[in-house]
Design an enzyme around this catalytic site. Structure first.
Site, PDB file in Angstrom:
ATOM      1  CE1 TYR A 141       3.179  -0.399  -2.660  1.00  0.00           C
ATOM      2  CE2 TYR A 141       4.001  -1.799  -4.422  1.00  0.00           C
ATOM      3  CZ  TYR A 141       4.027  -0.608  -3.730  1.00  0.00           C
ATOM      4  OH  TYR A 141       4.909   0.382  -4.106  1.00  0.00           O
ATOM      5  CE  LYS A 169       6.212  -1.028  -0.935  1.00  0.00           C
ATOM      6  NZ  LYS A 169       6.912  -1.482  -2.166  1.00  0.00           N
TER       7      LYS A 169
END
Length: 298
Positions: A141, A169
């Site tokens: 992330y 992400k």
């Protein structure tokens, strides 16, 4: 659950809120109801639980385990359930990862360590250590607005060599970096910033990890499908229809207004936990107007 290696976690995932009771305790039945709603009625093939939108930093280890167990029990046979395990401490993150694997999570979301501001060598060591600790696939992330430190393209290229680091992400807001990373690696990119869903998909992203997905999952599925089929005219039209939703949900912290919207829709949500605060009447009125502009009436 997905069996497509190009989309290891599915196409449409939402960073799910954690429902609380009015006294602030965990609402496990509500978590199961909301998870089932997102999968069965909002076109999700995956869920991320225990992320920032799930208020994971304010949940105890026992609460995190209970929420993950509840969601897996509710939808784990028909959706990919990814557990947010990232902290700013490598040892603690590894503990979380092992617990998530024990409970039965299908994958891990590991955020860039925040506050510490580690150098790129530290990021490489951190993410590799977490990926080494379990047999689960990992989604990195990358979110410098929260972590300050971006994961640089060279670091992503080295991390992509790890067999279990399979996806990112992305909430970096740097499409150039995304394109360079896609050109150098086989990492699957997921949009982690709703306003940039379309451009990220257009440069090669495979799906979204959304917040607005709580409210507009079928439209996100339509957006992903339109880009995949090469119909950018349709993709732009679908995306344009969601712009008021993107704006509305993120006028303040996404979880605050998402929970407000879910409460108004009669879905499990409850209050937020401190240090967050619930939406004011003025914020709720603005949210109603924004969502109405996007075709959702509270």
């Amino acid at each position: 659950m997905t069996s497509d290696p190009a989309r290891p976690f599915g196409r449409v995932l939402t960073a799910m809120v954690t429902p609380f009771a009015e006294d602030g305790s965990i609402d496990l039945a509500g978590a199961q109801e909301l998870a089932a709603h997102l999968v069965d009625r909002q076109a999700h093939d995956g869920l991320v639980v225990l992320g920032t939108t799930g208020e994971a930093p304010t949940l105890s280890a026992g609460e995190q385990r209970a929420v993950l167990e509840a969601v897996l029990d509710a939808v784990g046979d028909r959706a990919t359930v990814v557990a947010g395990v990232g902290t700013n401490d490598t040892a603690h993150t590894i503990e979380n990862a092992r617990r998530a694997e024990q409970v039965g999570a299908h994958g891990l979301l590991v955020v860039t360590p925040y506050y510490n501001k580690p150098p790129q060598a530290g990021l490489l060591r951190h993410f590799t250590a977490v990926a080494d600790a379990t047999d689960l696939p990992v989604m990195l992330y990358d979110i410098p607005p929260r972590s300050v430190v971006p994961i640089e393209v060279d670091t992503l290229a080295r991390l992509a060599e790890h067999p279990r680091i399979v996806a990112v992400k992305d909430a970096k807001g740097d499409l150039g970096a995304v394109m360079h990373t896609l050109a150098r690696t086989d990492l699957a990119y997921y949009s982690g910033e709703d306003m940039l869903n379309l451009p990220l998909l257009a440069v090669g992203g495979v799906g979204v990890v959304s917040v607005v997905g709580h409210l507009a999952g079928p439209r996100l599925a339509e957006l992903v499908a339109a880009v995949e089929s090469g119909d950018l005219v349709k993709a732009r039209a679908v995306n344009e229809s969601m712009l008021p939703l993107y704006t509305g949900v993120f006028r303040t912290q996404g979880v605050i207004l998402t929970k407000a919207a879910l409460r108004e829709l009669g879905l499990p949500a409850g209050p937020v936990r401190p240090p967050l605060v619930d939406a004011t009447p003025e914020q709720l009125a603005q949210l109603r107007a924004d969502l109405a502009d996007g075709g959702i009436h509270l």
